[in-house]
Structures are given as structure tokens and as C-alpha cells.
Design a protein around this motif. Structure first.
Motif, short mmCIF file in Angstrom:
data_model
loop_
_atom_site.label_atom_id
_atom_site.label_comp_id
_atom_site.label_asym_id
_atom_site.label_seq_id
_atom_site.Cartn_x
_atom_site.Cartn_y
_atom_site.Cartn_z
N UNK A 132 -44.50 -3.37 -47.85
CA UNK A 132 -44.12 -2.62 -46.65
C UNK A 132 -43.25 -3.47 -45.73
N UNK A 133 -42.16 -2.89 -45.29
CA UNK A 133 -41.31 -3.59 -44.33
C UNK A 133 -40.27 -4.49 -44.96
N UNK A 134 -40.25 -4.56 -46.27
CA UNK A 134 -39.25 -5.40 -46.93
C UNK A 134 -38.48 -4.57 -47.93
N UNK A 135 -37.22 -4.81 -48.01
CA UNK A 135 -36.37 -4.07 -48.94
C UNK A 135 -35.24 -4.99 -49.37
N UNK A 136 -35.55 -5.96 -50.22
CA UNK A 136 -34.53 -6.97 -50.51
C UNK A 136 -33.41 -6.40 -51.38
N UNK A 180 -38.17 -10.90 -40.01
CA UNK A 180 -39.33 -10.06 -39.73
C UNK A 180 -39.33 -8.84 -40.64
N UNK A 181 -40.52 -8.39 -41.04
CA UNK A 181 -40.55 -7.17 -41.83
C UNK A 181 -39.98 -6.00 -41.02
N UNK A 182 -39.45 -5.02 -41.70
CA UNK A 182 -38.79 -3.84 -41.14
C UNK A 182 -37.45 -4.19 -40.50
N UNK A 183 -37.37 -5.32 -39.81
CA UNK A 183 -36.13 -5.66 -39.13
C UNK A 183 -35.07 -6.03 -40.15
N UNK A 184 -35.47 -6.80 -41.16
CA UNK A 184 -34.50 -7.31 -42.12
C UNK A 184 -33.75 -6.18 -42.84
N UNK A 185 -34.46 -5.24 -43.49
CA UNK A 185 -33.70 -4.18 -44.15
C UNK A 185 -32.90 -3.33 -43.18
#
Lengths: 344, 341
Positions: free
Chosen positions: A223-227, B171-176
Motif C-alpha cells: 500500500x502506498x508504493x507503486x514503483x 514517503x508512501x503514497x507521495x512517491x507514486x
């Protein structure tokens, strides 16, 4: 003591069609890890070449589909005396170039054996190559060795430090191999060493733990990552292996497809579903199944779906030519082949 | 086989025969009429084959769970995908998402912050170039606004990418999210690659120190990194464009910083502004201050001849650049009578 059971009398290409004029093409090539996906296919490709080199296969098992087309020697690379055995084989056969493919495609829970095979096995191969004074050594490596880190630059060049991932034992084994090579290469100037760091391979026939993961109908993501991800198509990688062993390309190269795509887009392209879980929960939930399959905590795999580890392939493209498949095309080739297989 | 074809014969609508001699002239009335009739026939036929929408629904069917499940599955798997394209550039910028966000950016630019642009004649026409600006506020509004301004002024040069400091872009969510809208992690490798491939870059050499400025120390530029900006410009042979951004520093006026809860969340600090955390998520809304963007004269830096003095020269250049941007900020401040206008 190599079991010389592989003395096949049928040798497709005799001495008369060896190298003449073409200085760099070796007339006798050895492949370690012959009984692997790329070992077998590379052997087939080399045998199909117009002036096919003599092939020496080295592995634990003789692949049946190549029976009679090359000389097979059974050498167990984890054996403490494997370097001597291998050096003997290389010297006896007059091998000029060796491509080292004897790695695990997928990590196994047997950490100790994996280490013996990958690190110590590679050390044995290096020692044997030094003893046999080989002209060329090609080592297959992986861009996974750079390690997934949040502080990676968007494109990792070949000069970037190999940080690996502490919880992925196969990656760390191969980092050790590259460390060994750093010492080995300057001491053996006569041997051209090519290190090919490839990213995750996709294609219709290749399968490893990554491909198996993406074959699931529901793909767990963090969750929260989308590399951004990148792939290389299996046939492109095979062509690079072929070029690297037949021509002189000393150096380290990232072998990747063109273009990158976010993980979520890839999953949507495949028509699969995402199960997006927060990292602590995902790592807890998948901890036992993951340890059963790969012997690593799940972070050793899921961090590769969490942080960026895209490699810069420009050097490789300049050296070996641009790949036929982009990341997207490699992915679609994988997805569509799996769709077809479902209807077979 | 012939049976199957024969059965459909009566349904085939006869279209007027195509006459190549007629190709040049426009549709005359006669042919138009024929086409209209053919279309009418087609409509009638389609209507006859479709199920009647007015027919009463059979009650015994109940809710089709499978259809419902399929629809749900479809929705879930495409969640958040509808506004995205299936191709991104190599840094993750998504054109479709970008074009969807453009009206919002325009609104912020024209109505909300009423951005005044000064010194447009200083904008280099040749791309790429390295924009260097003062950083302010925890959220990268200034970077997004500056690249939007540049894109509107130089539409053919392409949107400059803005560099975002590590602590934010990891930070999660911020990066994508940021990657989709043109944010790039601030590091030399990324800047070099962007400039080498002909894309302009917006850099904030103050880094996290700039973002962490409190309201009391606004518009006083902090130390400029370690000369990475100057080095990147020299090595890639691109002009440096100093930019002063006025207004962003008051959009989130940081009264003081709270460190203890921030440590739990892994942030450098939690800013306390008049609206945050008092108003909760509303506090994320920036204040509608008046913005001025001042472009300075581009600086072309030659390659230093003497490698020994290189370090010193670069640090001097960096200090000079900082003073220039400070001066531009002063210009911008003078143009406003208050922070609102």
C-alpha cells in the motif's frame, strides 16, 4: 574427478569449421548450468550458428533435448574439488570461452546449498578459468543486486554500488560473486570478463519465482508504493548471452528492456487484480508461505515491489544493440502466452 | 455453410452501389436519401434484435450475484486507473494524468495564488536548462507551480521536472503521486540524466533546510547544498536560471516545529501552522497568498580549466548564485504591498 560420461562421439562441427578469419569467435565454448532454461536455449542457439562452435556442457544432469549434440561433463560445482575437475575438463577440451549460468533461478529454502552453489560454485569456476587460461568468461548477474532502496536514483548505472538486499540470500550470494570478480579480474588480464546484469525476465516460456508470482490472478502489492518496473524479454537476453560469448565485450553491462512502467499499470494491463495491503500486514501475512518457498522473509521479495531499482541500460544497448522487446512488450508477451496456455 | 449464409440473405441491407466515377463530387441528395434509408433499416433491425427495455423484469431471477460480482471485480481492478495512461515516461510522468491536472494547476496559477511572472525575457529559449529557486513549505507547491509557469511560457520546450527532497519523495503514497506529476527524487544522477536527455530541471539547493524555514526566517536563503547544482550545470553544459519565488513561503506559515511526534512518523518535523493541525486535513490547504515568480538572467558556466581550483570555484559560484536568488526574492517582495496582493 569429473565423471567422463559425456564423451559424445557425435560432434556436429569438426575442427575444420573452427574459427578462421574471425579472431574473436571462440571455437570451443563451455556452458555451466547447461540444464537450465538459458543454458539449454543458449546451447541450441550456438549450435544453430552458421559456424557453430564446439560446445561443452557442464551441469549435474544431462538435458535430454541436447543429447548427442554436445560434450557433456558432470561436475558438481559445490564439490570442494570442483575447481580442479573443471580446470581439467576445460584444459582437456581446449575450451576458449565459458559462460557461467549455474545459478538458482529462484531462491530455495536450502540457504546453505544455495550459497555453496552460487558463491562457492562461481569461485570454483573462476579458479578453473584462471587455471585453464580461458580467453573469455561471461558471468550472468542481475540488476537485483543493486537492491531496492528508497534512496536509489531513478536509473542505476553499472558503477553504482551493489547493495543487494540483506533478506534475499540469493541476491547476497551473487553480490559476493561480483565482489570476488572485482578481485579476480585485475589478476587475470588475459581473460576478458563480461558481467551481464539482467533485470527480471519475462517471456512465453521462462519461469522463475518472479514469473510465478506474477502468474497469480491476484497480485499482492504494498500500500502506498507503486514503483517503476522494467523487464527484459527472454529472447533478447538470450541474444545478449550469445553475443557476449561469441564476441569480445569486456565490461559490466545492465541488460534491460527499454521503458519503464508503474507496477499498477502492469497489473492493470494484465487484467489482474491487486490486493493492496499495508507493508507491515503484508509482510506478516506472507511471512510463512514466503519462507517455505524462498527461505527468505517476505521483505526479500516484496521490497522489490516497493522501492525503485530500475537500471540504466544505455551501455548495454550501445554494446549489444537495442532489445527487440520493450518492458511493456515483454510483459504483454508474458501475459498473452499465459492466457493462451489457459485454453490449451 | 452455404445454408448459414443463405438464411441471412433477407437481412442484408442493400446499399447504393459504389461508383468510383462519383468519388470526387459531394454526396448528392439522391445518395444521401439512400444512405438515410439504409441507416433507418439498420436501426430498425438492431432494435428488433435487442431485448425490449420496457419488458417487465422477471421477479424470480432475483439479483444476479455473478453479474454483481463481475462488476465489482471490474471496478476494483480498474480503481484509480481510469485517469491514467498505460504509458509513462522513464521518470514515471503520466501525460494523461498531467493533462487532467492542468486545469487545477491553471486555477492555482491564475486565481488562487494570482502568480505574477517577472523577467520572462530572461528565460533561455534553448532547452534544457537548470532552474534554481528558493525552497519553501513542506509540500512542493513551489516546484509544481514553477514548472507549470515555465511550461506555459515555453510550451514547446517541455515541462521541467522538479526535484523533491528525499524525505518527502520516499514517503508512501507521495512517491507514486509525485512521480506521476513530474516530481523526481533530488540527486545528481537524476538531474544529470534529465539534462542529458534534453529535459529542464527545477532544483532547490536549499533542500530540507529550506522547507523547514519558520515564518520568522522567511525569504532568507539557507546554505546551498554542496555545489551539486553548479556542478550539474557545468558538466552538462546547460545554463543556470536563478528564480526567486515569493509567496510560497507564506502559503504554509510555519509558526513552530514539533519534533517528538514527527520522530514517530519518520518525518523531519511536523510544522505547526495557523491551520494545521488545528483544522485537521483542511490545514493542508495552502493560504491564498499573492505569488511572484522572478526569473533572473541565465548564467552560462564555462568548464573550469584548472582542476585544482575546481572545488573552490564551484563553491564560489554556488555562493554567488545564492546571492543572486536572494536579490531576485527581494525584487519579488518589493512588488507586493502585502502578502495578499
Amino acid at each position: 574427478m569429473a565423471e567422463q560420461e559425456g564423451e559424445d562421439e557425435y560432434d556436429e562441427c569438426g575442427d575444420e569449421c573452427g574459427e578462421r578469419g574471425d579472431v574473436t569467435a571462440p571455437s570451443c565454448i563451455a556452458i555451466t548450468g547447461l540444464d537450465s532454461h538459458f543454458g539449454m536455449r543458449l546451447a541450441e542457439r550456438l549450435l544453430e550458428r552458421p559456424r557453430a562452435p564446439r560446445l561443452i556442457g557442464i551441469d549435474l544432469h544431462r538435458p535430454l533435448r541436447l543429447a548427442g549434440r554436445l560434450n557433456f561433463h558432470r561436475v558438481d560445482l559445490t564439490d570442494p574439488t570442483a575447481d580442479g575437475e573443471l580446470a581439467q575438463v576445460l584444459a582437456d577440451e581446449g575450451v576458449e570461452a565459458l559462460i557461467h549460468l549455474a545459478y538458482r533461478h529462484s531462491p530455495t529454502p536450502d540457504l546453505e546449498y544455495d550459497h555453496e552453489l552460487e558463491t562457492i560454485g562461481s569461485l570454483h569456476v573462476m579458479n578453473a578459468c584462471a587455471a585453464a587460461k580461458l580467453r573469455r568468461l561471461v558471468v550472468a548477474s542481475s540488476t537485483m543486486l543493486y537492491g531496492p532502496r528508497s534512496d536509489n536514483p531513478n536509473f542505476l548505472t553499472e558503477s553504482h554500488r551493489l547493495r543487494g538486499h540483506a533478506e534475499a540470500h540469493c541476491v547476497m550470494n551473487r553480490v559476493e560473486v561480483e565482489d570476488l570478480l572485482v578481485d579476480w579480474v585485475p589478476r587475470h588480464r588475459d581473460t576478458e570478463v563480461t558481467v551481464l546484469r539482467s533485470c527480471w525476465v519475462m517471456g512465453p516460456t521462462y519461469r522463475d519465482h518472479v514469473v510465478r508470482f506474477f502468474e497469480r490472478p491476484v497480485i499482492p502489492t504494498v500500500l502506498g508504493y507503486d514503483p517503476l518496473m522494467q523487464f527484459i524479454h527472454e529472447s533478447d537476453l538470450l541474444s545478449v548471452y550469445e553475443d557476449a560469448i561469441c564476441e569480445a565485450h569486456p565490461g559490466i553491462f545492465n541488460i534491460v528492456g527499454r521503458g519503464v512502467l508503474p507496477l499498477s499499470t502492469l497489473i492493470a494491463l494484465a487484467g489482474k487484480r491487486r490486493a493492496t495491503l499495508p507493508a507491515p500486514l503484508l509482510y506478516r501475512v506472507s511471512s510463512y508461505p514466503a519462507q517455505g518457498q524462498t527461505g527468505d522473509p517476505p521483505a526479500g521479495f516484496f521490497d522489490y515491489l516497493r522501492y525503485l531499482w530500475v537500471a540504466d541500460g544505455e551501455r548495454g544497448w550501445a554494446e549489444f544493440g537495442a532489445p527487440d522487446y520493450s518492458t511493456r512488450e515483454a510483459w504483454i508477451s508474458f501475459v498473452s502466452s499465459r492466457r493462451l496456455q489457459r485454453y490449451q | 455453410m452455404s445454408d448459414g449464409q443463405g438464411g441471412r440473405e433477407d437481412n442484408v441491407v442493400k446499399l447504393p452501389v459504389h461508383d468510383p466515377a462519383h468519388d470526387e463530387d459531394v454526396l448528392d441528395d439522391e445518395r444521401l436519401e439512400a444512405l438515410r434509408l439504409a441507416l433507418e433499416d439498420l436501426r430498425r433491425e438492431v432494435r428488433a434484435r435487442l431485448p425490449d427495455p420496457k419488458a417487465p423484469r422477471r421477479e424470480d431471477e432475483g439479483i444476479d450475484l455473478f453479474a454483481l460480482f463481475d462488476e465489482l471485480r471490474e471496478r476494483v481492478s480498474t480503481l484509480g486507473m481510469s485517469e491514467r495512461s498505460i504509458e509513462t515516461d522513464e521518470f514515471g510522468l503520466d501525460r494523461q494524468a498531467m493533462s487532467r491536472a492542468a486545469p487545477l494547476l491553471d486555477f492555482l496559477l491564475e486565481r488562487y495564488w494570482r502568480v505574477d511572472v517577472v523577467g520572462t525575457k530572461n528565460l533561455p529559449t534553448r532547452s534544457p536548462c537548470l532552474f534554481v529557486a528558493n525552497r519553501s513549505g513542506l509540500l512542493p507547491y513551489d516546484g509544481a507551480m514553477l514548472s507549470h509557469v515555465v511550461q506555459r511560457l515555453l510550451p514547446e520546450a517541455g515541462r521541467p521536472r522538479f526535484m523533491v527532497a528525499d524525505w518527502l519523495i520516499t514517503l508512501p503514497f507521495v512517491q507514486p503521486f509525485l512521480a506521476r506529476y513530474g516530481g523526481v527524487r533530488a540527486c545528481r544522477e537524476n538531474a544529470d540524466r534529465l539534462l542529458r536527455t534534453g529535459r529542464s530541471v527545477v532544483a532547490f539547493p536549499e533542500g530540507v533546510k529550506g522547507a523547514a524555514k519558520s515564518f520568522a526566517e522567511r525569504y532568507r536563503l539557507k546554505r546551498f547544498g554542496r555545489g551539486g547544482v553548479v556542478r550539474a550545470a557545468i558538466e552538462n553544459g546547460v545554463p543556470l536560471v536563478p528564480v526567486g519565488i515569493v509567496g510560497a513561503e507564506e502559503a504554509h506559515p510555519v509558526l513552530f516545529k514539533s519534533y517528538l511526534p514527527a520522530r514517530l512518523l519518520g518525518l523531519p518535523f511536523i510544522p505547526v501552522t495557523p491551520t494545521f493541525p488545528l483544522l485537521g486535513p483542511l490545514g493542508f490547504l495552502p493560504l491564498p497568498t499573492k505569488w511572484v515568480v522572478v526569473f533572473g538572467e541565465p548564467v552560462e558556466l564555462p568548464l573550469p580549466e584548472d582542476a585544482d581550483d575546481e572545488e573552490l570555484e564551484i563553491s564560489q559560484c554556488t555562493a554567488e548564485l545564492r546571492e543572486r536568488i536572494q536579490a531576485l526574492v527581494e525584487v519579488g517582495l518589493d512588488r507586493r504591498s502585502s502578502i495578499w496582493g
